[in-house]
Scaffold this motif. Structure first.
Motif, PDB file in Angstrom:
ATOM      1  N   CYS A  87     -40.378 -57.501 -38.002  1.00 14.51           N
ATOM      2  CA  CYS A  87     -41.297 -58.591 -38.333  1.00 14.51           C
ATOM      3  C   CYS A  87     -42.735 -58.058 -38.269  1.00 14.51           C
ATOM      4  O   CYS A  87     -43.114 -57.410 -37.300  1.00 14.51           O
ATOM      5  CB  CYS A  87     -41.118 -59.738 -37.333  1.00 14.51           C
ATOM      6  N   CYS A  90     -44.634 -60.407 -35.169  1.00 12.61           N
ATOM      7  CA  CYS A  90     -44.323 -60.286 -33.740  1.00 12.61           C
ATOM      8  C   CYS A  90     -43.555 -59.006 -33.399  1.00 12.61           C
ATOM      9  O   CYS A  90     -43.188 -58.785 -32.252  1.00 12.61           O
ATOM     10  CB  CYS A  90     -43.553 -61.510 -33.244  1.00 12.61           C
ATOM     11  N   PHE A 141     -40.594 -58.171 -33.941  1.00 12.05           N
ATOM     12  CA  PHE A 141     -39.168 -58.346 -33.641  1.00 12.05           C
ATOM     13  C   PHE A 141     -38.338 -57.471 -34.589  1.00 12.05           C
ATOM     14  O   PHE A 141     -38.547 -57.465 -35.792  1.00 12.05           O
ATOM     15  CB  PHE A 141     -38.783 -59.826 -33.800  1.00 12.05           C
ATOM     16  N   CYS A 188     -38.693 -64.138 -40.054  1.00 11.67           N
ATOM     17  CA  CYS A 188     -38.372 -63.777 -38.671  1.00 11.67           C
ATOM     18  C   CYS A 188     -37.831 -64.996 -37.908  1.00 11.67           C
ATOM     19  O   CYS A 188     -38.461 -66.052 -37.895  1.00 11.67           O
ATOM     20  CB  CYS A 188     -39.634 -63.253 -38.000  1.00 11.67           C
ATOM     21  N   LYS A 247     -37.778 -65.431 -34.846  1.00 10.72           N
ATOM     22  CA  LYS A 247     -38.562 -65.699 -33.631  1.00 10.72           C
ATOM     23  C   LYS A 247     -39.867 -66.427 -33.940  1.00 10.72           C
ATOM     24  O   LYS A 247     -40.258 -67.325 -33.221  1.00 10.72           O
ATOM     25  CB  LYS A 247     -38.903 -64.385 -32.904  1.00 10.72           C
ATOM     26  N   CYS A 248     -40.575 -65.970 -35.021  1.00  9.85           N
ATOM     27  CA  CYS A 248     -41.927 -66.508 -35.252  1.00  9.85           C
ATOM     28  C   CYS A 248     -42.158 -66.948 -36.684  1.00  9.85           C
ATOM     29  O   CYS A 248     -43.267 -67.347 -37.039  1.00  9.85           O
ATOM     30  CB  CYS A 248     -42.977 -65.473 -34.853  1.00  9.85           C
ATOM     31  N   GLY A 294     -42.531 -65.203 -39.167  1.00 11.31           N
ATOM     32  CA  GLY A 294     -43.358 -64.227 -39.883  1.00 11.31           C
ATOM     33  C   GLY A 294     -42.540 -63.494 -40.934  1.00 11.31           C
ATOM     34  O   GLY A 294     -41.311 -63.617 -40.992  1.00 11.31           O
TER      35      GLY A 294
HETATM   36 ZN   LIG Z   1     -41.642 -62.444 -35.791  1.00 12.34          ZN
END
Ligand SMILES: [Zn+2]
Length: 504
Positions: free
Chosen positions: A89, A92, A94, A129, A131-132, A134
């Motif tokens: 990512c 972040c 990841f 992503c 997680k975020c 992105g």
């Molecule tokens: Zn991310």
């Protein structure tokens, strides 16, 4: 519902498995085995080795080195193509395995695709992503082997072995000659292997350091369908999911027999035989057959070396996943090593008076750690009635075979005598603390199949009570017969109720 986290917590609490060097925060993908874990692991390995090597006339073993000549990995194809595709990512940082993420989001198998094709799929499907949210940067091919330098000055680069199989191929000719083996025969190995997984996950399921149990079974190149043992296994029932069923979108396996695998030309006879006895090994050691299935790989899933491949899958808390793989590798590996080493690895076939390059008709391969996890999950029972976990491990696998309990302190001496005698042959635990109920519960939780209680009648009548973990039934047996009876119980040669006088 049991989760993988429940199992991990249980394993730590009872001393089966710890995160590696936990005092420093552990290390992702590495685990240490505790006192009970090492016993269970050794029992699994010993049982497998006895079944597939020592009890057979056509299989011998080796123990190859973990670091070897790097040419081995050039020849095997691992240097050039043992890779995963990594995506990162941009926001972040990841990192994850591209095919895993695409599989989860799009339910699409992208094994074997190159980075460019992966980038296209990510872009077209606007995968972001998890997680975020992105965006991902361009994907990268990432070799899974751990590199290491050998020697102090200008070290040469080699690798921690990513599989045990190649050492079998490189030693193949020496072993065949030393052991005076005639085709068909197998070479087995248990040992550590290492893969620098991008995202280790699901506790012991996907780790970076693991142990494998593998057999390469060699036949004459024209006799891979010539198995003398088919009759022994043909009526065995299995749950089967063929490539054809999967192409039609079917997810449920159907119950069938090994015979059907052969008659419908789904697997050749040697391949079918090894799949059958591997499947049976799990069920003989107590795995619930409902949690097992045999899954055929589709053409696009096949690894570069295989012409057919099956997995024995287990129904884990996180879904059906591979427990054992068995590929038909044909002559791929031996041909590669002949080409790279320029050595003659052919065998002389007495019957046809020809030099031949044997054919790998079957390659049962499984991870010890994954097998360990599977036996634990299958044995794990949260018994609400008893109010404790009952770990219903097969007595052969149980880390501790007997718990020996004096009912009260003044019976210690009698109980200790029994303990000292029994522990010459079996792993035993002496436990005198707490109520007898509490001691039974502790024993249940770590899978002790039988508990022996020395009570007030024992000194006079020279007998003791044995309690069965799974049924809580109790029998009375003479102390002088205890060892003999115990041996039969552990080997499942006698029914518990028949092993002594049943207490009503
Ligand atoms: Zn991310």
């Amino acid at each position: 519902m049991l989760t993988i986290q429940d199992i991990a917590t249980f394993c730590k609490k009872k001393g089966f498995i710890y995160a590696s060097a936990e005092i420093y925060g552990g290390l992702a993908g590495f685990f240490d085995y505790g006192p009970l874990g090492v016993e269970l692991k050794n029992n699994i390995k010993n049982n497998w080795w006895k079944t597939f090597v020592q009890d057979r006339e056509d299989v011998v073993g080796i123990d190859g080195s973990i670091i070897t000549n790097p040419m081995v990995w050039k020849a095997s194809g691992h240097v050039d193509s043992f890779a995963d595709i990594l995506i990162e990512c941009k926001k972040c940082r990841f990192r994850t395995k591209a095919n895993q993420l695409i599989e989860e989001i799009l339910n699409m198998d992208v094994g074997g695709l190159q980075p460019k094709a992966i980038d296209k799929i990510i872009k077209e499907n606007r995968i972001s992503c998890p997680k975020c949210k992105g965006n991902f940067g361009p994907s990268l091919k990432f070799n899974l082997m751990f590199k290491t330098g050998i020697g102090p000055v200008e070290p040469i680069t080699s690798y921690l072995r990513p599989e045990t199989a190649q050492l079998i191929f490189t030693n193949f000719k020496l072993v065949a000659e030393n052991s005076r083996l005639k085709l068909p025969f197998g070479i087995a190995q248990i040992g550590k292997a290492y893969r620098n997984e991008i995202s280790p996950r699901d506790f012991l399921f996907r780790v970076r350091e693991f142990e494998q149990m593998e057999i390469e079974f060699f036949t004459h190149p024209e006799k891979y369908d010539d198995c003398p043992f088919t009759k022994e296994v043909q009526n065995m029932k299995i749950n089967l999911l063929t490539a054809e069923m999967q192409e039609k979108g079917k997810k449920e396996a159907k119950q069938t027999t090994i015979k059907e695998l052969i008659t419908k030309n789904i697997a050749n006879k040697w391949h079918a035989y090894w799949l059958a006895i591997s499947y049976k090994w799990f069920t003989d050691l107590g795995i619930n057959p409902k949690n097992l299935r045999l899954r055929e790989h589709s053409q696009k899933e096949l690894a570069h070396y295989a012409s057919a491949c099956f997995d024995i899958d287990y129904k884990y808390p996180f879904g059906w996943k591979e427990l054992l793989g068995n590929a038909d590798r044909k002559q791929f590996d031996l041909q590669q090593h002949i080409q790279f080493s320029k050595k003659d690895l052919s065998l002389f076939d007495e019957e046809t008076k020809q030099k031949i390059i044997p054919y790998v008709a079957s390659e049962p391969s499984l991870g010890v750690d994954r097998t360990f996890l599977t036996f634990l999950i299958d044995a794990y029972n949260d018994d609400k009635k008893r109010g404790n976990i009952v770990l219903k491990l097969h007595p052969n696998l149980a880390p501790i075979k007997a718990g020996i309990f004096p009912l009260v302190n003044k019976l210690d001496k009698e109980a200790k005598n029994i303990f000292n005698d029994l522990k010459k042959d079996f792993t035993c635990q002496f436990d005198k603390s707490g109520s007898i109920g509490r001691r039974y519960a502790r024993a249940d939780e770590i899978g002790i199949p039988y508990c022996i209680t020395v009570d007030f009648d024992s000194p006079k009548k020279k007998d003791v009570t044995i309690r069965d973990r799974d049924t809580t039934k109790q029998i009375r047996v003479k102390i002088k017969d205890l060892k003999e009876i115990f041996k039969k119980l552990i080997n499942q040669e006698i029914k518990f109720e028949k092993a002594g006088k049943l207490i009503k």
